[in-house]
Design a protein around this motif. Structure first.
Motif, PDB file in Angstrom:
ATOM      1  N   LEU A 197       0.827  -1.215   0.000  1.00  0.00           N
ATOM      2  CA  LEU A 197       0.000   0.000   0.000  1.00  0.00           C
ATOM      3  C   LEU A 197       0.856   1.258   0.000  1.00  0.00           C
ATOM      4  N   GLY A 200       0.787   4.406  -3.949  1.00  0.00           N
ATOM      5  CA  GLY A 200      -0.072   5.585  -3.901  1.00  0.00           C
ATOM      6  C   GLY A 200       0.069   6.467  -5.127  1.00  0.00           C
ATOM      7  N   SER A 252      -5.618  10.296  -4.600  1.00  0.00           N
ATOM      8  CA  SER A 252      -6.269   9.076  -4.109  1.00  0.00           C
ATOM      9  C   SER A 252      -5.787   8.726  -2.711  1.00  0.00           C
ATOM     10  N   ARG A 288      -5.975   6.887   1.005  1.00  0.00           N
ATOM     11  CA  ARG A 288      -6.351   5.506   1.339  1.00  0.00           C
ATOM     12  C   ARG A 288      -6.688   5.391   2.824  1.00  0.00           C
ATOM     13  N   TRP A 289      -7.465   4.375   3.174  1.00  0.00           N
ATOM     14  CA  TRP A 289      -7.773   4.066   4.572  1.00  0.00           C
ATOM     15  C   TRP A 289      -7.778   2.552   4.717  1.00  0.00           C
ATOM     16  N   VAL A 290      -6.898   2.043   5.563  1.00  0.00           N
ATOM     17  CA  VAL A 290      -6.817   0.601   5.767  1.00  0.00           C
ATOM     18  C   VAL A 290      -6.867   0.293   7.258  1.00  0.00           C
ATOM     19  N   LEU A 294      -2.306   8.094   3.763  1.00  0.00           N
ATOM     20  CA  LEU A 294      -2.808   6.788   4.186  1.00  0.00           C
ATOM     21  C   LEU A 294      -3.246   6.867   5.649  1.00  0.00           C
ATOM     22  N   GLU A 324     -10.261  -3.540   4.187  1.00  0.00           N
ATOM     23  CA  GLU A 324     -10.915  -2.319   3.728  1.00  0.00           C
ATOM     24  C   GLU A 324     -11.786  -1.795   4.858  1.00  0.00           C
ATOM     25  N   ARG A 366     -12.549  11.814  -3.073  1.00  0.00           N
ATOM     26  CA  ARG A 366     -12.230  10.435  -2.714  1.00  0.00           C
ATOM     27  C   ARG A 366     -12.111  10.265  -1.207  1.00  0.00           C
ATOM     28  N   LEU A 377     -14.425   7.952   1.057  1.00  0.00           N
ATOM     29  CA  LEU A 377     -13.742   6.919   1.817  1.00  0.00           C
ATOM     30  C   LEU A 377     -14.235   6.845   3.257  1.00  0.00           C
TER      31      LEU A 377
END
Length: 487
Positions: A46, A50, A54, A56-58, A137, A155, A285, A289
């Motif tokens: 991850l 990138g 965009s 991200r979230w994990v 992130l 996710e 985004r 998210l």
């Protein structure tokens, strides 16, 4: 002034600091050397994957709090090795302004906690995306059984079962004083429709300031959004961006996440008009998210993202957005916003070459707004229909529609809506081979380009440049940038 050291510590003075990733106090003359950490392969993938625009979230599965701390330290070390700045969500909320210069154009690894802290973590991710469009992130944790592995990355929605906020309803009514100020701000609509834009702006700024001084943050945020929409309608995208950003921060101070997300989507609209497309994409985004939007607001965020993607020529991606079907815009009584959401779907369908479905949607939208009391909603619907008519080559009806849009724009002192309609009309004339009429329209538009919003300015300039190269260039431009003639 606090400063960032080694992408890890904030220095408060010459001797003392704090580890951003853990919150531990440190002496700057005794900072321990960076230790190599065992890497988590799923997390490394991850961090290495990138792209701007965009976020991200994990979620990492952990056995307990101690396990989460171990993984957070490991993730921080891995992130720093790849150029990210790891920082606890709680520290980001307190230090983001102080560290703005250091964090500008840097990618953040935001380290959150467990489910009870998710709202703060979501807010941090959206705020970071609004500040810079880097692929930030957000890392949070979920407690699971003892067999959990550190490499299990989930996710966010699946991990937490996040339930969206169904709508915006106040559990506690405003005080009489706050209500009085809100009623006073409502007069801005009268001023705006009478063409008294400066008076409307002064009134809204005064009311917002008054409410903020009383720490009535939710009401102040609502007024700031009204101000931003006024500025947006006048083509002042930069000022609107600032107003929406202020509204988001006020809503966060009030603990009103839905209102803060509303402000952020409006901020994405403003940045699109300002030509800051990657910035706008990042906000959209990040907001999506969060998974905290009700159905209406989710459609709006998707529509805003689809518009950005169409401007970037990424039509296939725009089609994957959850676009509103006919008759389903925002369901909170905001007719102009509901029409805008549906217009985005029509624009995307046209960009994809689906003229038939776009025509059905446009006709439905025009019928639905025909009796609307909101003239802007009517103008939006007619402009969407104009796009379809221009693409279909029905110039007789298209010309009548242009005149109707321009009439609404004049009556409501919304000049840029008329300019957008005339640019669509210009493209239709060029496609039909009526070059002399098209050139007259373009000459008129060219005189306005220097004072137009950035995105509209670019659209006009591209047509002027294409016209100088000849008809084939113009037609190629119209085909390859469908829907790009308006903001």
């Amino acid at each position: 002034m606090p400063r960032l050291l080694h992408d890890r510590y904030i220095a408060y003075d010459d001797l003392h600091g704090c580890d951003l990733a853990t919150g531990d106090a440190v002496r700057l003359d005794a900072i321990p050397p960076e230790r190599s950490e065992e890497e988590c392969p799923a997390l490394v993938d991850l961090l290495d994957d990138g792209q701007d625009g965009s976020p991200r979230w994990v979620v990492l599965d952990v056995r307990n709090g101690a396990h989460a701390v171990t993984l957070a330290r490991r993730a921080a070390a891995v992130g720093r090795g790849r150029g990210l700045v790891p920082i606890l969500v709680t520290m980001y909320a307190h230090l983001r302004d102080a560290l703005a210069a250091d964090l500008d154009h840097r990618t953040l690894l935001l380290i959150g906690g467990f489910a009870k802290e998710i709202a703060a973590a979501r807010a941090a991710l959206v705020d970071a995306a609004a500040r810079t469009p880097r692929p930030h992130l957000l890392l949070t944790f979920r407690a699971t059984d003892a067999t959990a592995s550190a490499s299990v990355v989930r996710e966010a929605r699946a991990a937490y079962g996040v339930q969206p906020t169904p709508g915006r309803s106040r559990a506690v009514p405003f005080s009489s004083e706050v209500t009085r100020h809100l009623d006073r701000s409502a007069r801005a609509v009268e001023f705006q429709r009478a063409g008294r834009h400066a008076a409307a702006e002064r009134l809204l700024r005064d009311v917002a300031g008054t409410l903020a001084r009383r720490e009535a943050w939710e009401a102040a945020a609502q007024v700031q959004i009204r101000l931003g929409r006024l500025l947006l309608e006048r083509g002042r995208a930069g000022g609107a961006d600032t107003a929406f950003g202020d509204a988001a921060r006020m809503a966060q101070s009030a603990g009103d996440e839905p209102l803060a997300l509303d402000a952020r989507v409006w901020q994405a609209v403003a940045r699109t008009d300002a030509g800051r497309l990657t910035d706008a994409e990042a906000i959209c985004r990040a907001v999506l998210l969060t998974r905290a939007l009700g159905p209406d607001r989710e459609r709006w965020a998707h529509a805003t993202l689809a518009r950005v993607l169409c401007w970037q020529g990424r039509v296939e991606e725009a089609l994957r957005c959850q676009l509103a079907p006919p008759g389903e815009g925002a369901g909170d009584g905001d007719e102009a916003l509901a029409a805008t959401i549906e217009a985005a779907a029509i624009r995307t369908l046209l960009a994809a070459g689906d003229l038939f479905r776009a025509g059905l949607c446009a006709r439905t939208l025009v019928d639905r707004t025909q009796e609307s009391a909101d003239p802007i909603a009517k103008a939006v619907a007619l402009t969407a229909h104009l796009r379809v008519l221009g693409a279909a080559g029905d110039l007789v009806l298209a010309e009548r529609t242009v005149q109707a849009v321009c009439g609404l724009a004049r009556a409501n002192h919304a000049p840029w809506r008329a300019v957008r309609a005339r640019l669509i009309w210009h493209d239709a004339l060029r496609r039909a081979g009526r070059r002399r009429e098209a050139q007259r329209e373009l000459d008129r538009l060219a005189r306005l380009r220097r004072v137009a919003p950035v995105l509209l300015q670019r659209a006009i300039e591209s047509r002027v440049a294409d016209a100088a190269r000849g008809a084939d260039g113009v037609l190629a431009s119209v085909r390859t940038a469908p829907g790009g003639e308006s903001s």
